[in-house]
Design an enzyme around this catalytic site. Sequence first.
Site, PDB file in Angstrom:
ATOM      1  N   LYS A 104      51.577  97.731  37.468  1.00  0.00           N
ATOM      2  CA  LYS A 104      50.921  98.568  38.039  1.00  0.00           C
ATOM      3  C   LYS A 104      49.312  98.157  37.603  1.00  0.00           C
ATOM      4  O   LYS A 104      48.723  99.375  36.518  1.00  0.00           O
ATOM      5  CB  LYS A 104      51.798  99.779  36.020  1.00  0.00           C
ATOM      6  CG  LYS A 104      52.780 100.049  37.046  1.00  0.00           C
ATOM      7  CD  LYS A 104      53.656 100.907  35.816  1.00  0.00           C
ATOM      8  CE  LYS A 104      54.103  99.994  34.129  1.00  0.00           C
ATOM      9  NZ  LYS A 104      54.753 100.800  33.083  1.00  0.00           N
ATOM     10  N   ASP A 113      60.842 101.287  28.995  1.00  0.00           N
ATOM     11  CA  ASP A 113      60.997 103.089  28.904  1.00  0.00           C
ATOM     12  C   ASP A 113      62.565 103.485  29.576  1.00  0.00           C
ATOM     13  O   ASP A 113      62.626 105.040  29.388  1.00  0.00           O
ATOM     14  CB  ASP A 113      59.873 103.555  30.124  1.00  0.00           C
ATOM     15  CG  ASP A 113      59.839 102.953  30.947  1.00  0.00           C
ATOM     16  OD1 ASP A 113      60.053 101.650  31.220  1.00  0.00           O
ATOM     17  OD2 ASP A 113      58.415 102.943  31.909  1.00  0.00           O
TER      18      ASP A 113
END
Length: 442
Positions: A160, A196
Amino acid sequence: MSKDGTNALERFLSDLESLFSVTPQEVREIMFHFHEEMRRGLAGGKSSLKMIPSFVGRPKGTEKGDFLALDLGGTNVRVLAVALDGNGNATLAAVSRFVIPSETIGGAGDKLFDFIVDCIQSFLKEHHAGMPQAYDLAFTFSFPVVQRSVSSGELICWTKGFTASGVEGKDVVALLAEALQRKGMKSIHVAALANDTVGTLVAKSYADPSCDVGVIIGTGTNACYPEKVARISRLPELRASGEMIVNIEWGGFDKLKTNVYDNLLDLSSNNAGRQKLEKMVSGMYLGELARLVIVEMIQKRLLFTEKSLPAFSVAYALTTEHLSMTAHGSDFFDDFGLADVQEADRQTIREICRIVSTRSARIAAAAIAAVVAWMDADLESNHTVAIDGALFEKYPGFQDNMTDMLFGVFGDRAKKIKLELAKDGSGIGAAIIGAVAASARQ
Ligand code: BGC
């Protein structure tokens, strides 16, 4: 536009639709390859799916206590105070969000961890008078980590757009603990480290035992599910029965048909050759894919005028939020200095955004279909899929496109799969994992 121009435009858009198409038949093939990669990953073989054991199972709903949770995964750091009542209820007592400056994302790793600790300090100042006596902290770290235990693990590689130096290959809990030491916050103990997706699954299944997939479709994308320990042959030392949540890291899946835009995006990214599925699905990349299409269309004189080219020449200038605006019926032209946009061009832009985002939803559905079918080939049970992330939550039509594909693949049996938004689950879930880890220490 001339008749020829119209035809050229129609031809271009229809080719684009084919380049980005994903049919139910193709999804079945994707599922087949996905299962092969899952199998190889679980056995510790070469696979584009990392299949990382998390060292936690699903919670019982009886976990109790007050926790601090720290969430690092995108351009924000979030600090949360979570209270667990032991009856399946988790309350978010307080939360603060801090934007990470881009120079910190790409700078020295210890500065990134110092910044994170500063965020914890600001949070405690705001929400807790004076310094706490002692806190257990649960750390949601949303990158691929080889987990060594419930509270340690080394970063395999950044994703990312993160490039902070000196972190890859290191134990991120140790790096956080060192930064806490540097800043004199010795009363905080890092009790748990969680991806996550794992946090999201744990948070949802705290109250809903039928939840067995945790998914993120936001800046990045990934999923996890509970696996039978006996099938995780990469960890032969785990002889126990029962289940353990496995972080698939599906963003790395590389058995997908890519097109010229995918290849261009990949080549100019800072992690070329990696995160192939993520680059076709997640919010970080959809705007860029659409931008590459727009640039080609301007060059071919099928869209706007040549004068608009410089505005679209900046990589990542077009974001998924921009795409989402077109799907909401508004537009992003002001941000690109375009005035008096013709209706035909508006429609073309809407088409591009629709094509790019629909493929994303279909591939996300394909990956979910693969995970559910891995656990339950005939869909005999109900499966709640807990999903967090702005793309899933906010992009108009995204959820419907996913559901349509699930019905395309499974027919009526798709009713057994419930896609549910699980907002803020990752931090709460990490706190629950922290509670389990803390009670195991006592
Ligand atoms: C990371 C995953 C994470 C996902 C969603 C990906 O880039 O590799 O670990 O779960 O983003 O945040």
